[in-house]
Design a protein around this motif. Structure first.
Motif, PDB file in Angstrom:
ATOM      1  N   LEU A 212      32.157  44.694  38.580  1.00 42.37           N
ATOM      2  CA  LEU A 212      33.349  44.246  39.293  1.00 42.37           C
ATOM      3  C   LEU A 212      33.907  43.043  38.565  1.00 42.37           C
ATOM      4  O   LEU A 212      33.173  42.131  38.211  1.00 42.37           O
ATOM      5  CB  LEU A 212      33.007  43.839  40.733  1.00 42.37           C
ATOM      6  CG  LEU A 212      34.213  43.366  41.563  1.00 42.37           C
ATOM      7  CD1 LEU A 212      35.016  44.559  42.076  1.00 42.37           C
ATOM      8  CD2 LEU A 212      33.771  42.511  42.725  1.00 42.37           C
ATOM      9  N   THR A 213      35.213  43.068  38.321  1.00 35.78           N
ATOM     10  CA  THR A 213      35.855  41.886  37.766  1.00 35.78           C
ATOM     11  C   THR A 213      36.875  41.377  38.772  1.00 35.78           C
ATOM     12  O   THR A 213      37.571  42.159  39.416  1.00 35.78           O
ATOM     13  CB  THR A 213      36.558  42.172  36.420  1.00 35.78           C
ATOM     14  OG1 THR A 213      37.502  43.230  36.620  1.00 35.78           O
ATOM     15  CG2 THR A 213      35.564  42.581  35.352  1.00 35.78           C
TER      16      THR A 213
ATOM     17  N   THR B  77      43.263  39.824  41.053  1.00 38.37           N
ATOM     18  CA  THR B  77      43.085  41.217  40.647  1.00 38.37           C
ATOM     19  C   THR B  77      41.609  41.584  40.735  1.00 38.37           C
ATOM     20  O   THR B  77      40.767  40.915  40.141  1.00 38.37           O
ATOM     21  CB  THR B  77      43.600  41.416  39.202  1.00 38.37           C
ATOM     22  OG1 THR B  77      44.961  40.983  39.137  1.00 38.37           O
ATOM     23  CG2 THR B  77      43.521  42.873  38.798  1.00 38.37           C
ATOM     24  N   VAL B  78      41.327  42.616  41.505  1.00 38.92           N
ATOM     25  CA  VAL B  78      39.948  43.064  41.709  1.00 38.92           C
ATOM     26  C   VAL B  78      39.828  44.465  41.113  1.00 38.92           C
ATOM     27  O   VAL B  78      40.567  45.371  41.487  1.00 38.92           O
ATOM     28  CB  VAL B  78      39.604  43.095  43.219  1.00 38.92           C
ATOM     29  CG1 VAL B  78      38.167  43.546  43.428  1.00 38.92           C
ATOM     30  CG2 VAL B  78      39.829  41.729  43.851  1.00 38.92           C
TER      31      VAL B  78
ATOM     32  N   THR C   4      28.408  43.553  44.640  1.00 39.21           N
ATOM     33  CA  THR C   4      29.448  42.799  43.925  1.00 39.21           C
ATOM     34  C   THR C   4      30.304  41.924  44.833  1.00 39.21           C
ATOM     35  O   THR C   4      31.025  41.062  44.346  1.00 39.21           O
ATOM     36  CB  THR C   4      30.377  43.773  43.171  1.00 39.21           C
ATOM     37  OG1 THR C   4      30.971  44.676  44.107  1.00 39.21           O
ATOM     38  CG2 THR C   4      29.611  44.561  42.119  1.00 39.21           C
ATOM     39  N   VAL C   5      30.220  42.126  46.135  1.00 43.75           N
ATOM     40  CA  VAL C   5      31.083  41.389  47.060  1.00 43.75           C
ATOM     41  C   VAL C   5      30.934  39.860  46.946  1.00 43.75           C
ATOM     42  O   VAL C   5      31.919  39.145  47.113  1.00 43.75           O
ATOM     43  CB  VAL C   5      30.913  41.909  48.515  1.00 43.75           C
ATOM     44  CG1 VAL C   5      29.833  41.165  49.262  1.00 43.75           C
ATOM     45  CG2 VAL C   5      32.227  41.862  49.259  1.00 43.75           C
TER      46      VAL C   5
ATOM     47  N   LEU D 208      40.515  49.123  41.628  1.00 45.11           N
ATOM     48  CA  LEU D 208      39.321  49.320  42.459  1.00 45.11           C
ATOM     49  C   LEU D 208      38.885  50.780  42.388  1.00 45.11           C
ATOM     50  O   LEU D 208      39.680  51.680  42.604  1.00 45.11           O
ATOM     51  CB  LEU D 208      39.656  48.945  43.905  1.00 45.11           C
ATOM     52  CG  LEU D 208      38.481  48.662  44.830  1.00 45.11           C
ATOM     53  CD1 LEU D 208      37.748  47.402  44.395  1.00 45.11           C
ATOM     54  CD2 LEU D 208      38.977  48.483  46.259  1.00 45.11           C
ATOM     55  N   THR D 209      37.605  51.001  42.072  1.00 43.33           N
ATOM     56  CA  THR D 209      37.111  52.373  41.968  1.00 43.33           C
ATOM     57  C   THR D 209      36.293  52.774  43.186  1.00 43.33           C
ATOM     58  O   THR D 209      36.108  53.950  43.469  1.00 43.33           O
ATOM     59  CB  THR D 209      36.245  52.535  40.702  1.00 43.33           C
ATOM     60  OG1 THR D 209      35.343  51.419  40.612  1.00 43.33           O
ATOM     61  CG2 THR D 209      37.104  52.558  39.452  1.00 43.33           C
ATOM     62  N   PHE D 210      35.795  51.783  43.917  1.00 42.39           N
ATOM     63  CA  PHE D 210      34.958  52.068  45.081  1.00 42.39           C
ATOM     64  C   PHE D 210      34.991  50.860  46.001  1.00 42.39           C
ATOM     65  O   PHE D 210      35.041  49.727  45.536  1.00 42.39           O
ATOM     66  CB  PHE D 210      33.512  52.341  44.631  1.00 42.39           C
ATOM     67  CG  PHE D 210      32.558  52.570  45.776  1.00 42.39           C
ATOM     68  CD1 PHE D 210      32.520  53.788  46.441  1.00 42.39           C
ATOM     69  CD2 PHE D 210      31.715  51.554  46.209  1.00 42.39           C
ATOM     70  CE1 PHE D 210      31.650  53.995  47.501  1.00 42.39           C
ATOM     71  CE2 PHE D 210      30.837  51.749  47.265  1.00 42.39           C
ATOM     72  CZ  PHE D 210      30.811  52.979  47.912  1.00 42.39           C
TER      73      PHE D 210
END
Length: 118
Positions: free
Chosen positions: A7-8, A22-23, A31-32, A57-59
């Motif tokens: 996660l960035t 930007t997430v 990652t939260v 975001l992928t998930f």
């Protein structure tokens, strides 16, 4: 399936307002803390705006959703506005099922979200 829990979270300072966070990647219980830390570092002033761009975001699991809800709460407490941008239709569907579409404003792009807060 191997999950690397990448996660960035990137803050783009905006010339005027609002701030754009930007997430990108997987937003889950691993990652939260990265998102929470980035949000904790933000100074939200009354009348300020914050756009969280989730187009990368992928998930997103329930811990990710609750981090976004607490970001909304914090913005509200500070008298700032918060908008979400670039959400996957599937994630928007989950937010709607949970009734969170009453809490958040959704925008297709970060640009539209920025415009809505100016």
């Amino acid at each position: 399936m191997q999950h690397d829990h990448d996660l960035t979270v990137t803050l783009q300072p905006h010339p005027v307002s609002p701030l754009v966070l930007t997430v990108a990647g997987d937003l889950d219980h691993h990652t939260v803390p990265r998102l929470r830390a980035a949000l904790d570092d933000l100074t939200l002033a009354p009348g300020a705006g914050l756009v969280i761009d989730l187009s990368g975001l992928t998930f997103c699991d329930s811990t990710g959703i609750s981090a976004l809800v607490s970001a909304h709460q914090r913005a509200q407490d500070a008298g700032a506005a918060l908008a979400l941008a670039g959400l996957d239709p599937e994630i928007i569907r989950v937010f709607r099922i949970m009734g969170l579409d009453r809490l958040f404003s959704f925008h297709d792009t970060a640009e539209k979200a920025i415009a809505s807060l100016q």
